[in-house]
Design a protein around this motif. Structure first.
Motif, PDB file in Angstrom:
ATOM      1  N   THR A 106       0.838  -1.181   0.000  1.00  0.00           N
ATOM      2  CA  THR A 106       0.000   0.000   0.000  1.00  0.00           C
ATOM      3  C   THR A 106       0.879   1.239   0.000  1.00  0.00           C
ATOM      4  O   THR A 106       2.100   1.160  -0.169  1.00  0.00           O
ATOM      5  N   THR A 107       0.278   2.408   0.183  1.00  0.00           N
ATOM      6  CA  THR A 107       1.031   3.641   0.375  1.00  0.00           C
ATOM      7  C   THR A 107       0.587   4.290   1.679  1.00  0.00           C
ATOM      8  O   THR A 107      -0.564   4.131   2.105  1.00  0.00           O
ATOM      9  N   TYR A 108       1.503   5.001   2.303  1.00  0.00           N
ATOM     10  CA  TYR A 108       1.213   5.731   3.536  1.00  0.00           C
ATOM     11  C   TYR A 108       1.884   7.087   3.414  1.00  0.00           C
ATOM     12  O   TYR A 108       3.104   7.166   3.226  1.00  0.00           O
ATOM     13  N   LYS A 109       1.072   8.127   3.445  1.00  0.00           N
ATOM     14  CA  LYS A 109       1.566   9.500   3.263  1.00  0.00           C
ATOM     15  C   LYS A 109       2.395   9.627   1.994  1.00  0.00           C
ATOM     16  O   LYS A 109       3.444  10.278   1.951  1.00  0.00           O
ATOM     17  N   GLY A 110       1.919   8.960   0.939  1.00  0.00           N
ATOM     18  CA  GLY A 110       2.530   9.078  -0.374  1.00  0.00           C
ATOM     19  C   GLY A 110       3.724   8.191  -0.641  1.00  0.00           C
ATOM     20  O   GLY A 110       4.243   8.182  -1.761  1.00  0.00           O
ATOM     21  N   ALA A 111       4.179   7.437   0.352  1.00  0.00           N
ATOM     22  CA  ALA A 111       5.350   6.571   0.187  1.00  0.00           C
ATOM     23  C   ALA A 111       4.935   5.107   0.170  1.00  0.00           C
ATOM     24  O   ALA A 111       3.963   4.724   0.829  1.00  0.00           O
ATOM     25  N   THR A 159       8.786   0.421   2.782  1.00  0.00           N
ATOM     26  CA  THR A 159       9.510  -0.654   2.106  1.00  0.00           C
ATOM     27  C   THR A 159      10.884  -0.222   1.612  1.00  0.00           C
ATOM     28  O   THR A 159      11.716  -1.068   1.272  1.00  0.00           O
ATOM     29  N   GLU A 160      11.152   1.092   1.559  1.00  0.00           N
ATOM     30  CA  GLU A 160      12.472   1.565   1.150  1.00  0.00           C
ATOM     31  C   GLU A 160      13.465   1.544   2.304  1.00  0.00           C
ATOM     32  O   GLU A 160      14.651   1.292   2.114  1.00  0.00           O
ATOM     33  N   THR A 161      12.992   1.826   3.514  1.00  0.00           N
ATOM     34  CA  THR A 161      13.887   1.883   4.675  1.00  0.00           C
ATOM     35  C   THR A 161      13.747   0.682   5.600  1.00  0.00           C
ATOM     36  O   THR A 161      14.642   0.414   6.401  1.00  0.00           O
ATOM     37  N   GLY A 162      12.628  -0.011   5.522  1.00  0.00           N
ATOM     38  CA  GLY A 162      12.374  -1.117   6.447  1.00  0.00           C
ATOM     39  C   GLY A 162      11.954  -0.652   7.825  1.00  0.00           C
ATOM     40  O   GLY A 162      11.888  -1.456   8.760  1.00  0.00           O
ATOM     41  N   LEU A 163      11.633   0.627   7.973  1.00  0.00           N
ATOM     42  CA  LEU A 163      11.281   1.185   9.272  1.00  0.00           C
ATOM     43  C   LEU A 163       9.776   1.450   9.364  1.00  0.00           C
ATOM     44  O   LEU A 163       9.129   1.778   8.372  1.00  0.00           O
ATOM     45  N   PRO A 164       9.204   1.334  10.574  1.00  0.00           N
ATOM     46  CA  PRO A 164       7.770   1.554  10.739  1.00  0.00           C
ATOM     47  C   PRO A 164       7.420   3.038  10.717  1.00  0.00           C
ATOM     48  O   PRO A 164       8.182   3.879  11.191  1.00  0.00           O
ATOM     49  N   SER A 165       6.246   3.346  10.155  1.00  0.00           N
ATOM     50  CA  SER A 165       5.733   4.714  10.164  1.00  0.00           C
ATOM     51  C   SER A 165       4.566   4.869  11.128  1.00  0.00           C
ATOM     52  O   SER A 165       4.420   5.916  11.766  1.00  0.00           O
ATOM     53  N   ARG A 182      -7.873  -4.446  28.735  1.00  0.00           N
ATOM     54  CA  ARG A 182      -8.051  -3.759  27.471  1.00  0.00           C
ATOM     55  C   ARG A 182      -6.951  -2.709  27.308  1.00  0.00           C
ATOM     56  O   ARG A 182      -6.597  -2.012  28.246  1.00  0.00           O
ATOM     57  N   GLN A 183      -6.422  -2.616  26.087  1.00  0.00           N
ATOM     58  CA  GLN A 183      -5.453  -1.570  25.793  1.00  0.00           C
ATOM     59  C   GLN A 183      -5.490  -1.261  24.306  1.00  0.00           C
ATOM     60  O   GLN A 183      -5.668  -2.168  23.486  1.00  0.00           O
ATOM     61  N   HIS A 184      -5.359   0.012  23.969  1.00  0.00           N
ATOM     62  CA  HIS A 184      -5.384   0.428  22.568  1.00  0.00           C
ATOM     63  C   HIS A 184      -4.441   1.618  22.397  1.00  0.00           C
ATOM     64  O   HIS A 184      -4.776   2.743  22.753  1.00  0.00           O
ATOM     65  N   PHE A 185      -3.245   1.344  21.863  1.00  0.00           N
ATOM     66  CA  PHE A 185      -2.252   2.380  21.621  1.00  0.00           C
ATOM     67  C   PHE A 185      -2.047   2.565  20.126  1.00  0.00           C
ATOM     68  O   PHE A 185      -2.095   1.600  19.350  1.00  0.00           O
ATOM     69  N   GLU A 186      -1.779   3.801  19.716  1.00  0.00           N
ATOM     70  CA  GLU A 186      -1.345   4.100  18.366  1.00  0.00           C
ATOM     71  C   GLU A 186      -0.046   4.891  18.440  1.00  0.00           C
ATOM     72  O   GLU A 186       0.079   5.801  19.266  1.00  0.00           O
ATOM     73  N   THR A 187       0.912   4.531  17.582  1.00  0.00           N
ATOM     74  CA  THR A 187       2.221   5.180  17.605  1.00  0.00           C
ATOM     75  C   THR A 187       2.594   5.666  16.216  1.00  0.00           C
ATOM     76  O   THR A 187       2.542   4.909  15.249  1.00  0.00           O
ATOM     77  N   VAL A 188       2.972   6.929  16.124  1.00  0.00           N
ATOM     78  CA  VAL A 188       3.490   7.507  14.884  1.00  0.00           C
ATOM     79  C   VAL A 188       4.993   7.714  15.061  1.00  0.00           C
ATOM     80  O   VAL A 188       5.423   8.343  16.038  1.00  0.00           O
ATOM     81  N   PHE A 189       5.788   7.194  14.129  1.00  0.00           N
ATOM     82  CA  PHE A 189       7.246   7.275  14.225  1.00  0.00           C
ATOM     83  C   PHE A 189       7.779   8.413  13.353  1.00  0.00           C
ATOM     84  O   PHE A 189       7.383   8.555  12.194  1.00  0.00           O
ATOM     85  N   ASN A 190       8.675   9.197  13.919  1.00  0.00           N
ATOM     86  CA  ASN A 190       9.395  10.221  13.169  1.00  0.00           C
ATOM     87  C   ASN A 190      10.880   9.876  13.235  1.00  0.00           C
ATOM     88  O   ASN A 190      11.566  10.177  14.221  1.00  0.00           O
ATOM     89  N   HIS A 191      11.359   9.211  12.194  1.00  0.00           N
ATOM     90  CA  HIS A 191      12.749   8.744  12.197  1.00  0.00           C
ATOM     91  C   HIS A 191      13.737   9.855  11.856  1.00  0.00           C
ATOM     92  O   HIS A 191      14.946   9.690  12.069  1.00  0.00           O
ATOM     93  N   ASP A 192      13.235  10.982  11.357  1.00  0.00           N
ATOM     94  CA  ASP A 192      14.131  12.092  11.032  1.00  0.00           C
ATOM     95  C   ASP A 192      14.717  12.745  12.282  1.00  0.00           C
ATOM     96  O   ASP A 192      15.878  13.170  12.288  1.00  0.00           O
TER      97      ASP A 192
END
Length: 256
Positions: free
Chosen positions: A50-55, A86-92, A104-114
């Motif tokens: 798929t794509t995520y934020k255009g990548a 898929t270019e870096t192998g890192l999670p977004s 019960r637990q529900h977490f969402e994580t956004v990664f900023n590798h920069d």
């Protein structure tokens, strides 16, 4: 049985960066979780390009449920999701949404590798809001580390390899160490297949019996598909054995 996919994910880790190009679109791998002859549940991992934020990304979904008699007294219904570049192998983006008994637990994580930060959001308790957490270079989540490990070439993942890594689990960062200790011909329901034998160092205590009480066998080929996972727990031994697979990129070489 508790935290089915947590147990699975603790077997697989990574170091560094690299493309993920050996995982097919629509791959599915199912494991049977069992204590001895008792089937406790199952866990399934599926992929979709798929794509995520255009990548370009690989969307991975992991589900885990108890079954049979175990489900009657302890119900598990876990969902994990990861969008992996898929270019870096890192999670977004990573989701952990679990229902385990009354827990019960529900977490969402956004990664900023920069800038080596991540944003953690507690979806179960919206009042807690989101928080920015300092991360480390190359951090992986519990699903992305699995596919990064599998993407390693046979030259990079061989007997004698030692890998150190940092994995984001639940809402914390944990360091792990993995050793490829040998090869072994492993019997499965599909036949016998040559595997790499891998031992990760894990935290001993409430869950695992010993610091290195976990062993994983993966196919000794370009797929690196897990065939058997074994954990010596404080309350007995748990195994996860491959029960079904579909759309694996390279043929698996089983012999009768």
């Amino acid at each position: 049985m508790k935290k089915t996919l947590n147990i699975l994910a603790l077997f697989v880790f990574f170091l560094g960066f690299g493309q993920i190009d050996n995982i097919a679109d629509g791959e599915s791998i199912t494991f049977r979780i069992h204590y001895g002859i008792l089937t406790a549940g199952n866990a399934t991992l599926t992929t979709q390009k798929t794509t995520y934020k255009g990548a370009p990304h690989l969307y991975v979904k992991g589900t885990g449920q108890t079954s049979g008699a175990v489900k009657a007294f302890f119900k598990v219904d876990d969902l994990y999701e990861s969008f992996i570049n898929t270019e870096t192998g890192l999670p977004s983006f990573y989701v952990r949404n679990v229902k385990e008994g009354s827990y019960r637990q529900h977490f969402e994580t956004v990664f900023n590798h920069d800038n080596n930060t991540l944003i953690l959001t507690d979806k179960k308790t919206p009042a807690n809001g989101s928080k920015v957490i300092k991360s480390v270079k190359g951090v992986q989540d519990m699903l992305s580390c699995f596919y990064y490990l599998r993407s390693q070439s046979q030259t990079d993942l061989k007997v004698g390899t030692v890998i150190n890594m940092n994995v984001w689990i639940d809402d914390e960062m944990f360091p792990f160490r993995l050793r490829v200790v040998g090869t072994e011909n492993l019997k499965t329901k599909f036949g016998t297949i040559n595997c790499l034998k891998i031992i990760p160092s894990v935290i001993s205590g409430r869950v695992f019996k010993e610091k290195e009480g976990v062993t994983m066998w993966v196919s000794n080929d370009a797929n690196h598909v897990p065939m058997l996972l074994k954990a010596e727990l404080a309350v007995g031994a748990l195994k996860a054995s491959i029960d079904d697979y579909k759309n694996v990129k390279y043929p698996l070489k089983f012999t009768k």
